[in-house]
Design a protein around this motif. Structure first.
Motif, mmCIF file in Angstrom:
data_model
loop_
_atom_site.group_PDB
_atom_site.id
_atom_site.type_symbol
_atom_site.label_atom_id
_atom_site.label_comp_id
_atom_site.label_asym_id
_atom_site.label_seq_id
_atom_site.Cartn_x
_atom_site.Cartn_y
_atom_site.Cartn_z
ATOM 1 N N MET A 1 0.828 -1.215 0.000
ATOM 2 C CA MET A 1 0.000 0.000 0.000
ATOM 3 C C MET A 1 0.857 1.257 0.000
ATOM 4 O O MET A 1 2.033 1.235 0.397
ATOM 5 N N ASP A 2 0.237 2.355 -0.432
ATOM 6 C CA ASP A 2 0.916 3.650 -0.392
ATOM 7 C C ASP A 2 0.758 4.289 0.984
ATOM 8 O O ASP A 2 0.207 3.685 1.916
ATOM 9 N N GLU A 3 1.223 5.522 1.109
ATOM 10 C CA GLU A 3 1.194 6.199 2.399
ATOM 11 C C GLU A 3 -0.215 6.446 2.917
ATOM 12 O O GLU A 3 -0.413 6.648 4.125
ATOM 13 N N ASN A 4 -1.206 6.417 2.036
ATOM 14 C CA ASN A 4 -2.594 6.670 2.427
ATOM 15 C C ASN A 4 -3.406 5.390 2.606
ATOM 16 O O ASN A 4 -4.624 5.451 2.811
ATOM 17 N N GLY A 5 -2.748 4.247 2.519
ATOM 18 C CA GLY A 5 -3.447 2.984 2.724
ATOM 19 C C GLY A 5 -4.130 2.431 1.488
ATOM 20 O O GLY A 5 -4.882 1.455 1.591
ATOM 21 N N ASN A 6 -3.868 3.013 0.328
ATOM 22 C CA ASN A 6 -4.429 2.504 -0.920
ATOM 23 C C ASN A 6 -3.482 1.475 -1.532
ATOM 24 O O ASN A 6 -2.255 1.600 -1.411
ATOM 25 N N PHE A 7 -4.039 0.487 -2.230
ATOM 26 C CA PHE A 7 -3.189 -0.533 -2.826
ATOM 27 C C PHE A 7 -2.183 0.093 -3.785
ATOM 28 O O PHE A 7 -2.522 0.882 -4.654
ATOM 29 N N ARG A 8 -0.921 -0.268 -3.597
ATOM 30 C CA ARG A 8 0.148 0.106 -4.527
ATOM 31 C C ARG A 8 1.292 -0.864 -4.330
ATOM 32 O O ARG A 8 1.623 -1.214 -3.204
ATOM 33 N N ASN A 9 1.886 -1.302 -5.422
ATOM 34 C CA ASN A 9 2.961 -2.288 -5.352
ATOM 35 C C ASN A 9 4.080 -1.874 -6.303
ATOM 36 O O ASN A 9 4.396 -2.563 -7.258
ATOM 37 N N ASP A 10 4.659 -0.711 -6.028
ATOM 38 C CA ASP A 10 5.684 -0.163 -6.900
ATOM 39 C C ASP A 10 7.045 -0.033 -6.231
ATOM 40 O O ASP A 10 7.980 0.509 -6.824
ATOM 41 N N SER A 11 7.166 -0.495 -4.989
ATOM 42 C CA SER A 11 8.444 -0.419 -4.283
ATOM 43 C C SER A 11 8.421 -1.386 -3.102
ATOM 44 O O SER A 11 7.361 -1.835 -2.660
ATOM 45 N N VAL A 12 9.611 -1.678 -2.587
ATOM 46 C CA VAL A 12 9.704 -2.501 -1.381
ATOM 47 C C VAL A 12 9.043 -1.791 -0.210
ATOM 48 O O VAL A 12 8.434 -2.425 0.663
ATOM 49 N N GLU A 13 9.130 -0.461 -0.189
ATOM 50 C CA GLU A 13 8.497 0.312 0.891
ATOM 51 C C GLU A 13 6.988 0.096 0.908
ATOM 52 O O GLU A 13 6.378 0.027 1.989
ATOM 53 N N ASP A 14 6.362 -0.019 -0.266
ATOM 54 C CA ASP A 14 4.928 -0.311 -0.327
ATOM 55 C C ASP A 14 4.628 -1.656 0.336
ATOM 56 O O ASP A 14 3.635 -1.807 1.058
ATOM 57 N N LYS A 15 5.493 -2.617 0.079
ATOM 58 C CA LYS A 15 5.302 -3.952 0.643
ATOM 59 C C LYS A 15 5.461 -3.922 2.167
ATOM 60 O O LYS A 15 4.686 -4.557 2.893
ATOM 61 N N ILE A 16 6.464 -3.188 2.637
ATOM 62 C CA ILE A 16 6.723 -3.119 4.078
ATOM 63 C C ILE A 16 5.551 -2.472 4.809
ATOM 64 O O ILE A 16 5.186 -2.897 5.916
ATOM 65 N N ARG A 17 4.941 -1.466 4.190
ATOM 66 C CA ARG A 17 3.758 -0.847 4.817
ATOM 67 C C ARG A 17 2.661 -1.889 5.021
ATOM 68 O O ARG A 17 1.911 -1.833 6.006
ATOM 69 N N GLY A 18 2.558 -2.841 4.092
ATOM 70 C CA GLY A 18 1.591 -3.922 4.261
ATOM 71 C C GLY A 18 1.962 -4.833 5.427
ATOM 72 O O GLY A 18 1.088 -5.280 6.179
ATOM 73 N N PHE A 19 3.263 -5.115 5.595
ATOM 74 C CA PHE A 19 3.695 -5.927 6.730
ATOM 75 C C PHE A 19 3.297 -5.256 8.041
ATOM 76 O O PHE A 19 2.851 -5.912 8.993
ATOM 77 N N GLU A 20 3.490 -3.946 8.084
ATOM 78 C CA GLU A 20 3.274 -3.198 9.331
ATOM 79 C C GLU A 20 1.816 -3.205 9.779
ATOM 80 O O GLU A 20 1.528 -2.987 10.960
ATOM 81 N N LYS A 21 0.889 -3.437 8.860
ATOM 82 C CA LYS A 21 -0.534 -3.493 9.207
ATOM 83 C C LYS A 21 -0.984 -4.907 9.550
ATOM 84 O O LYS A 21 -2.137 -5.128 9.908
ATOM 85 N N GLY A 22 -0.077 -5.869 9.441
ATOM 86 C CA GLY A 22 -0.435 -7.257 9.697
ATOM 87 C C GLY A 22 -0.462 -7.613 11.168
ATOM 88 O O GLY A 22 0.076 -6.902 12.025
ATOM 89 N N ALA A 23 -1.076 -8.743 11.454
ATOM 90 C CA ALA A 23 -1.261 -9.193 12.836
ATOM 91 C C ALA A 23 0.054 -9.524 13.534
ATOM 92 O O ALA A 23 0.144 -9.458 14.755
ATOM 93 N N LEU A 24 1.102 -9.861 12.772
ATOM 94 C CA LEU A 24 2.338 -10.332 13.380
ATOM 95 C C LEU A 24 3.382 -9.242 13.584
ATOM 96 O O LEU A 24 4.397 -9.485 14.254
ATOM 97 N N TRP A 25 3.159 -8.069 13.022
ATOM 98 C CA TRP A 25 4.194 -7.033 13.051
ATOM 99 C C TRP A 25 4.575 -6.641 14.479
ATOM 100 O O TRP A 25 5.740 -6.382 14.773
ATOM 101 N N THR A 26 3.628 -6.609 15.382
ATOM 102 C CA THR A 26 3.904 -6.245 16.778
ATOM 103 C C THR A 26 4.988 -7.116 17.385
ATOM 104 O O THR A 26 5.778 -6.657 18.226
ATOM 105 N N TYR A 27 5.075 -8.377 16.946
ATOM 106 C CA TYR A 27 6.006 -9.323 17.546
ATOM 107 C C TYR A 27 7.334 -9.402 16.798
ATOM 108 O O TYR A 27 8.274 -10.051 17.275
ATOM 109 N N LEU A 28 7.420 -8.758 15.628
ATOM 110 C CA LEU A 28 8.623 -8.863 14.802
ATOM 111 C C LEU A 28 9.268 -7.498 14.541
ATOM 112 O O LEU A 28 10.412 -7.267 14.874
ATOM 113 N N GLU A 29 8.504 -6.610 13.912
ATOM 114 C CA GLU A 29 8.957 -5.261 13.572
ATOM 115 C C GLU A 29 10.308 -5.277 12.858
ATOM 116 O O GLU A 29 11.192 -4.467 13.141
#
Length: 285
Positions: free
Chosen positions: A96-124
């Motif tokens: 996703m992009d910085e506003n939470g809309n789907f976007r897949n144009d960079s690794v940063e977009d992918k990481i933002r998706g990780f950060e919203k996942g259920a497991l991020w709190t335990y890994l980061e």
């Protein structure tokens, strides 16, 4: 008078030949060492993911982090099956992009998706989601017919449909017969797969991994990045490597894509029955 000495042409060629011989001996050993090191990192990654998955369930009344990457800005989705609506926190969200809309144009977009996942709190730590051998993110998606975005996959690990409320609908593969959404549904968690390596070519590992349970046939390939083997994380939090002998699965797998063609398992191999037993979290209804 001082006598000058120098290498003759023959002596120089002999030295070059010796260096070339030494390199031919050393390079395969270095390549193998690199593969072993990458496999060790991958095992560590899946070990951490498996433990985070277990802890999430423990802290959420046994409810599992959903196996489908959520397509929402906050990582939460709902699924309705047989008249029942399930609230699910995906283990990751889609890029996703910085506003939470789907976007897949960079690794940063992918990481933002990780950060919203259920497991991020335990890994980061976003590197935990990537196998060192998985370099799909360095080039565009290879499955151009189904490409979503402009950058290939970075997350190397997927969860199967049997561990998602969406999986209740997988009737064509019979995965719906063994789907669970609470940890208590596992029979013998130490032998049941949660995470496995996948190399979807559409831009990221979209949706879930799938396996036919009603016929001896593969739906999705796994990624075979480690000298003929793949790594798995289990429901109790540990991780192991599995070496493939089934030519059908080996042929189906590729470092950076899948061809979306089902394949019959090799009848001369026990791989299919082994992966089937490890994949099913419980027995059929």
């Amino acid at each position: 008078m001082r006598k000058q000495t120098a290498f003759t042409l023959i002596e120089l060629l002999v030295v070059i030949a010796i260096i070339a011989l030494l390199l031919s001996i050393v390079m395969p050993a270095l390549t193998k060492a690199k593969q072993i090191a990458a496999a060790a990192v991958c095992l560590s990654n899946e070990n951490q993911l498996g433990k985070a998955y277990y802890i999430y369930a423990d802290e959420n009344s046994g409810k599992l982090a959903d196996g489908v990457p959520a397509n929402t800005s906050d990582g939460w989705e709902t699924a309705t099956y047989d008249g029942i609506t399930y609230d699910m926190h995906g283990f990751v969200a889609e890029p996703m992009d910085e506003n939470g809309n789907f976007r897949n144009d960079s690794v940063e977009d992918k990481i933002r998706g990780f950060e919203k996942g259920a497991l991020w709190t335990y890994l980061e730590a976003h590197k935990v989601y990537n196998c060192p051998v998985d370099k799909r993110y360095r080039k565009p998606p290879t499955d151009t017919a189904n490409a979503r975005g402009t950058v290939g996959g970075y997350r190397s690990y997927s969860i199967g449909a049997v561990l998602s409320a969406h999986g209740f609908g997988q009737t064509g593969t019979a995965e719906n017969n063994v789907t669970i959404i609470k940890y208590s549904g596992f029979s013998n968690p130490s032998s049941k797969i949660v995470f496995l390596e996948e190399a979807d070519g559409s831009g990221f590992n979209h949706f879930t991994w799938n396996l036919y349970l009603n016929q001896q046939k593969y739906w999705d390939p796994v990624a075979i990045w480690h000298n003929g083997s793949s790594t798995f994380a289990y429901a109790d939090g540990h991780a192991e490597r599995f070496r493939w002998t089934d030519k059908a699965m080996i042929d189906m797998a590729s470092p950076d894509t899948k061809d979306n063609k089902d394949r019959d398992a090799d009848t001369n191999s026990d791989d299919y029955e082994m992966i089937k037993r490890m994949y099913m979290p419980r027995r059929f209804n």
